[in-house]
Design an enzyme around this catalytic site. Structure first.
Site, PDB file in Angstrom:
ATOM      1  N   ASN A 387       4.504  -9.023  -2.607  1.00  0.00           N
ATOM      2  CA  ASN A 387       4.641  -7.788  -1.861  1.00  0.00           C
ATOM      3  C   ASN A 387       5.160  -6.654  -2.737  1.00  0.00           C
ATOM      4  O   ASN A 387       4.405  -5.755  -3.115  1.00  0.00           O
ATOM      5  CB  ASN A 387       5.555  -8.023  -0.648  1.00  0.00           C
ATOM      6  N   ASP A 388       6.422  -6.727  -3.101  1.00  0.00           N
ATOM      7  CA  ASP A 388       7.020  -5.608  -3.830  1.00  0.00           C
ATOM      8  C   ASP A 388       6.358  -5.359  -5.192  1.00  0.00           C
ATOM      9  O   ASP A 388       6.282  -4.223  -5.640  1.00  0.00           O
ATOM     10  CB  ASP A 388       8.519  -5.845  -4.014  1.00  0.00           C
TER      11      ASP A 388
END
Lengths: 461, 102
Positions: A387-388
């Site tokens: 995600n990040d």
């Protein structure tokens, strides 16, 4: 110390340095590990045999039992543990090393009552060892999922810094004025344990690689300090090597996130309410869902595919499934590789270890700088549980907590498929505008089952 | 101030060694490929188990009647050796995986 023992320690220290050097190159790493381990065995046996003290058989038996017990426990854990559990295992072992330093410090405090010249090292061993022990245990619990949420006390930064300051003052106070009563050593240990807990508790999962390598480095420093206490070169050299190696790795991890060490330790993610709010507004859009069969068709007719693995892949234990998917696609003439972000996962190199377990070939694992220019010519990017490390806010939202962090530029690809369990934001708690990108389709579900369905679907084509 | 100077005077050799080893540590590890980050960390972790030597010394020096020192030392040896054995074994296991896929 006898000359024989000094020579044994010299041999061990050199083998540590040489072993560590070999560990840094893929072809020699295994030999390096063996050499370092041999040095350790020699140092331990030498200490047991060549000490020139009169020791009662009772004490010898106790030492023998302790070594046997610890060897069996350590061996069994190391052999049995699953590869996906590697980050927590490293934390656990690391914590044990710290605890060992604390216990040594406690005993030596009692032996050196009133001896101020030795107190500084003893107190430092208790202080650093205690902090790494409890810090590593918290890291272990977090990685284990026993403590999923990051607990942030109100004003935790202030609290932590006050505790640290208190700890330092107390340590200095003991060295100068209170080295005459063991009770202070135990008190110091308690405060150090408390500080370790407070230090790691607010740190988010995305920052775990930094914290784990930092704690690792601290255990080395604790070992080095006990080495100073005994005037023991092998402990000193071994400890400092680990300390400096750990620090380099820590800084490498910080660099990969474009954050300073202080920022990771003292300012956990998702802090500024305003910025989080801002990011949230920026990303309110429409998400597009897709199905397994659509993705299978899309992949089947692609020429180049890049897989971006993240922590979600490890959690779902989907590494074998993804490797099978990769092999099927490759057998159909599709060019496929993995894009590895340096801080993907929960420890340095986590994704590499995870994929190595399934025999993914070396040259399929591409590092960030090498793979980033290739996204523009890639047909499909499959993001699995990351995600990040793929959040474009790092490029274009100065208010975002991850602004400036180098990311994998997956948005340059023609199509992006994101597999996630739900729309829940990543560990950093930041919305990801990639999910709202026109080229992005979301494939919700557990990574392992989704990939297995993809494989079945592809096999039927 | 005089204490600090005294400390430097009496521990000069030690200070030299520490500084040199820090540089050796940095040089030895620098430019390590990302594939090896985990094995390196776990190998270094095993190496920090060298505190076991101190733990053994604690027990060797302890009075056989001093049960507190003996039990703390015992625990220190057990934990230290778990760190050493577990650390090297798991690093070996990891590197084993890296090797076989060539």
């Amino acid at each position: 110390m006898s000359l024989a023992l000094s020579i044994v320690y010299l041999f061990a220290a050199v083998s540590f340095i040489y072993g560590l050097k070999l560990l840094g190159h893929p072809e020699t790493a295994k030999r390096g590990n063996t050499i370092a381990a041999t040095g350790m065995i020699v140092a331990i046996l030498g200490t047991l045999v060549l000490h020139e003290l009169t020791v009662s058989p009772f004490v010898y038996t106790l030492i023998g039992i302790a070594i046997l017990l610890g060897t069996i426990i350590g061996w069994v854990i190391a052999i049995k543990v699953e590869m996906t559990k590697m980050p927590e295992l490293v934390s656990l072992f690391n914590g044990f090393g710290g605890a060992s330093a604390v216990l040594i410090g406690l005993v030596e405090f009692g032996n050196n009552i009133g001896n101020t010249s030795q107190m500084a090292t003893i107190v430092a061993a208790i202080f650093i060892g205690g902090t790494t022990f409890s810090g590593s245990m918290i890291a272990w619990a977090k990685l284990n999922g026993r403590m999923w949420k990051d607990i942030r006390l109100p004003k935790y930064n202030l609290i932590n810094n006050v505790v640290l300051l208190g700890l330092l003052t107390f340590a200095v106070f003991i060295v100068l004025y209170a080295s005459d009563n063991s009770i202070y050593a135990y008190l110091l240990m308690l405060v150090a344990l408390l500080y370790g807990v407070l230090l790691v508790i607010p740190i988010g999962g995305a920052d775990m690689p930094v914290v784990i390598s930092l704690l690792n480095s601290l255990t080395g420093i604790a070992a080095a300090i006990t080495g100073v206490l005994y005037g023991n070169m092998v402990m000193l050299i071994g400890g400092i090597l680990v300390g400096s190696a750990g620090l380099i790795l820590t800084f490498a991890m910080c660099e990969a996130m474009n954050r300073s060490l202080g920022n990771v330790i003292f300012g956990a993610f998702g802090d500024g309410g305003a910025s989080a709010e801002h990011a949230h507004h920026a990303t309110s859009g429409v998400i597009k869902k897709t199905t397994v069969s659509d993705v299978a068709i899309l992949m089947n007719y692609s020429e180049r595919i890049i897989i971006v693995p993240g922590y979600g892949l490890a959690v779902a234990q989907a590494q074998h499934a993804i490797h099978e998917l990769e092999q099927i696609l490759e057998s159909r003439g599709i060019e496929i590789k993995y894009a590895i972000h340096p801080v993907a996962g929960r420890m340095p190199g986590h994704m590499n270890v995870l994929l190595a377990e399934t025999n993914v070939e070396y040259d399929k694992l591409a590092e960030m700088e090498d793979v980033n220019p290739e996204f523009a010519t890639t047909d499909v990017v499959l993001v699995v549980g990351a995600n990040d490390v793929v959040n474009p806010a790092a490029h274009n939202d100065p208010a975002s907590p991850i602004y400036g962090m180098p990311i994998l530029d997956v948005e340059n690809a023609k199509q992006i498929i994101v597999n996630k369990r739900s729309m829940k934001p990543g560990y950093a708690g930041i919305e990801n505008e990639l999910f709202y990108n026109q080229k992005t389709s979301m494939l919700f579900g557990d990574a392992k089952s989704v990939i297995q369905e993809l494989i079945t679907e592809l096999k039927g084509m | 101030m005089t204490e600090i100077l005294d400390f430097i005077r009496t521990n000069l050799e030690l200070i030299y060694i520490i500084i040199l080893i820090i540089f050796i540590g940095v040089e030895v590890i620098k430019h390590i490929p990302a594939v090896l980050h985990t094995p390196l960390m776990s190998g270094a972790n095993a190496l920090s188990g060298v505190v076991i030597v101190g733990a053994i010394l604690v027990m060797l020096h302890a009075d056989p009647e001093n049960y507190l020192a003996l039990s703390l030392g015992f625990l220190a040896v057990v934990l230290g050796i778990i760190n050493v054995v577990g650390g090297f074994a798991v690093t070996n296991r990891m590197l084993e995986m890296f090797k076989k896929k060539k």
